[in-house]
Design a protein around this motif. Structure first.
Motif, PDB file in Angstrom:
ATOM      1  N   ASP A  65      41.174  20.841 -66.606  1.00  0.00           N
ATOM      2  CA  ASP A  65      40.642  21.028 -65.253  1.00  0.00           C
ATOM      3  C   ASP A  65      40.296  22.487 -64.968  1.00  0.00           C
ATOM      4  O   ASP A  65      39.341  22.771 -64.235  1.00  0.00           O
ATOM      5  CB  ASP A  65      41.657  20.528 -64.217  1.00  0.00           C
ATOM      6  N   GLU A  66      41.056  23.416 -65.533  1.00  0.00           N
ATOM      7  CA  GLU A  66      40.786  24.831 -65.273  1.00  0.00           C
ATOM      8  C   GLU A  66      39.436  25.253 -65.855  1.00  0.00           C
ATOM      9  O   GLU A  66      38.714  26.048 -65.257  1.00  0.00           O
ATOM     10  CB  GLU A  66      41.908  25.703 -65.851  1.00  0.00           C
TER      11      GLU A  66
ATOM     12  N   LYS B 244      36.611  23.920 -63.650  1.00  0.00           N
ATOM     13  CA  LYS B 244      36.502  24.723 -62.427  1.00  0.00           C
ATOM     14  C   LYS B 244      35.775  26.034 -62.700  1.00  0.00           C
ATOM     15  O   LYS B 244      34.924  26.468 -61.909  1.00  0.00           O
ATOM     16  CB  LYS B 244      37.901  24.997 -61.861  1.00  0.00           C
TER      17      LYS B 244
ATOM     18  N   LYS C   1      32.074  25.415 -63.085  1.00  0.00           N
ATOM     19  CA  LYS C   1      31.402  25.268 -61.782  1.00  0.00           C
ATOM     20  C   LYS C   1      31.167  26.629 -61.133  1.00  0.00           C
ATOM     21  O   LYS C   1      30.096  26.878 -60.546  1.00  0.00           O
ATOM     22  CB  LYS C   1      32.245  24.393 -60.849  1.00  0.00           C
TER      23      LYS C   1
END
Length: 412
Positions: free
Chosen positions: A276-277, A280, A283
């Motif tokens: 997930d990091e 992120k 993005k």
């Protein structure tokens, strides 16, 4: 004669002048280097001079233009500009009753005609051709087709579904092919022009934009081949290759939503490997790129080039809007591959993927390489320095294999 002729002559005159100056010294390498340098400098000077020259346009009387992707962005602005110049404009819109098409009809004259065109569908492209063919009459001819419709995809390759690759390719690559082939009979009659809106991403592949870059590479290649094949018909082919501008194709919200959708479609292994990091950070990186997009007031420079490609007296083969972007593209193309890769990667997410982080935590100490042992390292002596490898000059005494007389060396 055209400016292109003077451009070529000027470049080679300066090149030969430089060669003549140094010819008396008989330095072949210096002559060649100076000649090539003079040719490049002359090319840049002539291009700069041509950029600064006032552009003139052909007479729009009796000429019609068909443009795809006129709902928003470059297509809508080009349609309005050409309509005001006096051309008969057929504006292809994905949503002919949508907000973009309605706004276009309000800004343009009653002469402009909106057509329903989805460039991924043969029947809609064929219907647009029939409509234009019947509407032209004797006083009008189709002068140019502008393949402007396009979509973008901002995602890494492992996250991008095959369906998305196919969707981008259908619009950006097969769309121009489909439209151009369909309208070729009318262009052959007028000896007109084909204009393809590509991108600098069609020359350089940026990480995170591979699907889009692939489709634009295909468009550029199609334009190059088409230009050569259409010379026998008197049809010219031109590409407009802008960088990123603030248009609906670069809106942050839809891009992030699509990215979330792609991410959730990934397998558990892919999501676990990246983490997930990382997504992120990706993005954040995409947002940073979008924030650096040229502002909307700069879009005029793209439209100016598109107009010149369609209606200029002496159009270029390739347009890269703005002199600064041209210089950057020139420098980028001159970099060695490794240096260019380093430049591209420096603007990518710096957060390591979860899989890499996990490996670093579990990693055992490396065994020491004897070539890198320094004095005092565990008392093992001095550092070993690897010198040039020396060839083995001794002759190898090869023992011949026993071969019976009259027996072939090889058996099949």
């Amino acid at each position: 004669m055209s400016m292109r002729f003077y451009h070529m002559v000027g470049a080679w005159v300066l090149a030969w002048a430089a060669l003549l100056v140094v010819s008396q010294r008989s330095w072949a390498v210096s002559c060649l280097a100076l000649g090539l340098m003079a040719a490049h400098i002359a090319d840049w000077v002539m291009k700069a001079a041509k950029n600064a020259m006032r552009r003139t346009c052909i007479d729009p009387t009796g000429k019609a233009i068909f443009i795809t992707g006129c709902d928003t962005g470059f297509g809508r602005l080009l349609a309005v500009r050409l309509d005001k110049m006096g051309f008969k404009v057929y504006a292809g819109c994905l949503l002919p009753n949508g907000e973009g098409a309605c706004l276009l009809q309000q800004e343009a004259s009653a002469k402009l005609k909106v057509l329903s065109v989805d460039v991924t569908k043969d029947d809609e492209v064929r219907a647009a051709y029939k409509t234009i063919e019947n509407d032209l009459g004797e006083d009008l001819s189709l002068w140019a087709v502008v393949n402007n419709a396009g979509i973008a995809a901002f995602t890494e390759i492992e996250w991008c579904p095959i369906s998305e690759f196919r969707r981008v390719y259908e619009v950006n690559s097969l769309g121009p092919i489909r439209v151009t082939k369909e309208f070729m009979p009318l262009l052959r009659e007028s000896k007109g022009r084909v204009v393809l809106v590509a991108s600098l991403a069609g020359r350089y592949t940026f990480p995170g934009f591979t699907a889009y870059s692939m489709s634009k590479h295909a468009t550029v290649s199609f334009a190059d081949g088409l230009r050569l094949e259409m010379q026998k018909w008197g049809i010219s082919v031109h590409t407009v290759e802008p960088t990123l501008y603030r248009t609906p194709i670069s809106q942050e919200g839809p891009i992030h939503n699509a990215l979330d959708r792609f991410w959730h479609q990934c397998s558990e292994d892919v999501r676990k490997s990246y983490g997930d990091e990382y997504i992120k950070d990706f993005k954040t990186t995409i947002s940073s790129h979008l924030n650096r997009a040229k502002p909307s007031e700069k879009i005029k420079e793209v439209i100016d080039d598109m107009v010149d490609a369609v209606a200029g007296d002496d159009p270029k083969i390739r347009y890269v809007p703005s002199v600064i972007t041209q210089i950057r593209a020139k420098l980028l193309s001159s970099l060695p591959d490794n240096l260019r890769d380093h430049f591209f990667l420096s603007s990518q997410p710096q957060t390591p993927p979860a899989y890499v982080t996990e490996l670093r935590k579990k990693k055992k100490p490396r065994l020491m390489d004897p070539r890198t042992i320094r004095p005092g390292d565990q008392g093992r002596g001095k550092r070993l320095v690897r010198m040039f490898s020396m060839p083995n000059w001794t002759k190898n005494e090869m023992t011949p294999s026993p071969v019976k007389e009259n027996e072939p060396m090889f058996k099949f």
